[in-house]
Design a protein around this motif. Sequence first.
Motif, PDB file in Angstrom:
ATOM      1  N   ASN A   1      48.901   7.731  27.973  1.00 36.32           N
ATOM      2  CA  ASN A   1      49.525   7.423  29.274  1.00 36.32           C
ATOM      3  C   ASN A   1      48.640   6.640  30.234  1.00 36.32           C
ATOM      4  O   ASN A   1      49.089   6.280  31.330  1.00 36.32           O
ATOM      5  CB  ASN A   1      50.006   8.690  29.981  1.00 36.32           C
TER       6      ASN A   1
ATOM      7  N   LYS B   1      47.848  15.549  38.885  1.00 38.36           N
ATOM      8  CA  LYS B   1      48.110  15.502  37.446  1.00 38.36           C
ATOM      9  C   LYS B   1      47.124  14.586  36.736  1.00 38.36           C
ATOM     10  O   LYS B   1      46.655  14.888  35.627  1.00 38.36           O
ATOM     11  CB  LYS B   1      49.539  15.022  37.170  1.00 38.36           C
TER      12      LYS B   1
ATOM     13  N   ARG C   1      58.049  12.811  26.609  1.00 38.92           N
ATOM     14  CA  ARG C   1      56.852  13.359  27.202  1.00 38.92           C
ATOM     15  C   ARG C   1      57.274  14.304  28.297  1.00 38.92           C
ATOM     16  O   ARG C   1      58.180  13.993  29.037  1.00 38.92           O
ATOM     17  CB  ARG C   1      55.972  12.259  27.785  1.00 38.92           C
TER      18      ARG C   1
ATOM     19  N   ASN D   1      41.670  17.959  31.002  1.00 31.02           N
ATOM     20  CA  ASN D   1      42.186  18.529  29.756  1.00 31.02           C
ATOM     21  C   ASN D   1      41.773  17.702  28.548  1.00 31.02           C
ATOM     22  O   ASN D   1      41.490  18.244  27.473  1.00 31.02           O
ATOM     23  CB  ASN D   1      43.704  18.645  29.817  1.00 31.02           C
ATOM     24  N   HIS D   2      41.722  16.390  28.723  1.00 30.05           N
ATOM     25  CA  HIS D   2      41.306  15.542  27.607  1.00 30.05           C
ATOM     26  C   HIS D   2      39.858  15.831  27.226  1.00 30.05           C
ATOM     27  O   HIS D   2      39.514  15.878  26.037  1.00 30.05           O
ATOM     28  CB  HIS D   2      41.468  14.070  27.971  1.00 30.05           C
TER      29      HIS D   2
ATOM     30  N   ASP E   1      44.840  15.717  33.773  1.00 27.96           N
ATOM     31  CA  ASP E   1      44.908  15.054  32.465  1.00 27.96           C
ATOM     32  C   ASP E   1      43.519  14.657  31.977  1.00 27.96           C
ATOM     33  O   ASP E   1      43.196  14.813  30.792  1.00 27.96           O
ATOM     34  CB  ASP E   1      45.797  13.807  32.557  1.00 27.96           C
TER      35      ASP E   1
ATOM     36  N   THR F   1      56.301  10.636  36.364  1.00 25.38           N
ATOM     37  CA  THR F   1      54.959  10.950  36.865  1.00 25.38           C
ATOM     38  C   THR F   1      54.643  10.152  38.121  1.00 25.38           C
ATOM     39  O   THR F   1      54.169  10.693  39.114  1.00 25.38           O
ATOM     40  CB  THR F   1      53.908  10.651  35.787  1.00 25.38           C
TER      41      THR F   1
END
Length: 266
Positions: free
Chosen positions: A183, A107, A266, A114-115, A111, A87
């Motif tokens: 992460n 990203k 992952r 999306n969380h 992230d 990443t």
Amino acid sequence: MKRMTLAQIVAGGIVACILIGTGFYFLSIQPNSQALAIQQKHNADLQGVVAKMPMAEKRVQDAKDEQALVTRGWADYIIRKSPPTSTINLAQNRWKISTQYQTFITKLTLDVTNHIRKTGVTIQKGPGVPPTTDNPNILISDVFHFGKGLSYPCAVYPFKGIEVRGTFDKILKHFESWNKFPNYIALADGLKLSGTSPNLVGTYDLTVLVFPRGDSINGEQVNWLGDSGQDQSGGGFAGGPGGPGGPAATPGGGRMLKGNLRSQGR
């Protein structure tokens, strides 16, 4: 001169012996006795110290055991709280870092978004994309703060004024869910509620910390594990900041070289 009688001679001898004995006592026996008493007390003190050695050694061992326990706990924690090198990887050419960083920012924002959605609330105002830079030197020094007093690079991203809509319970659970954000290390702060139940709006600020894995930056060694945490395996990348003995991961985020941990796929 009149001769001394036998009794006088004997009495004089006795007196002389008494004087000699008294002088011998004060000049020799008494100082030696005092010195002996002092030495005996010193020996007793030393024996007391020796008797305490096993307890002291046990305390030292207990401290080492506690340090190892904390280190293992930190290793397990940080492997879940740091993005894999696929990443963001600072242990490569700086221009490649700059290219990868643009993808990483996208990203990271995705992230976070999306969380929020996974926690059952509706996004009213989502996180904005953090500012980016094309200059790799500024990226390393100002974004990841390498060489500015930190023992290892760390980027801090503030997402201000996030707004979500839902019931009181859903908003509260969503707010608390940032403790389990994978992460990354995330801190949600300043939750404010408005509206009428059950249709409430929660507003808060979010700060995300990014600890990229890696033990070098463009060939310059950095130590994520502290002064005594150098990897002894002959390779690999450090996997967690802080105390010695933490994890170390390969550039691909694979086998953990410290603590016999393996990163999860992952």
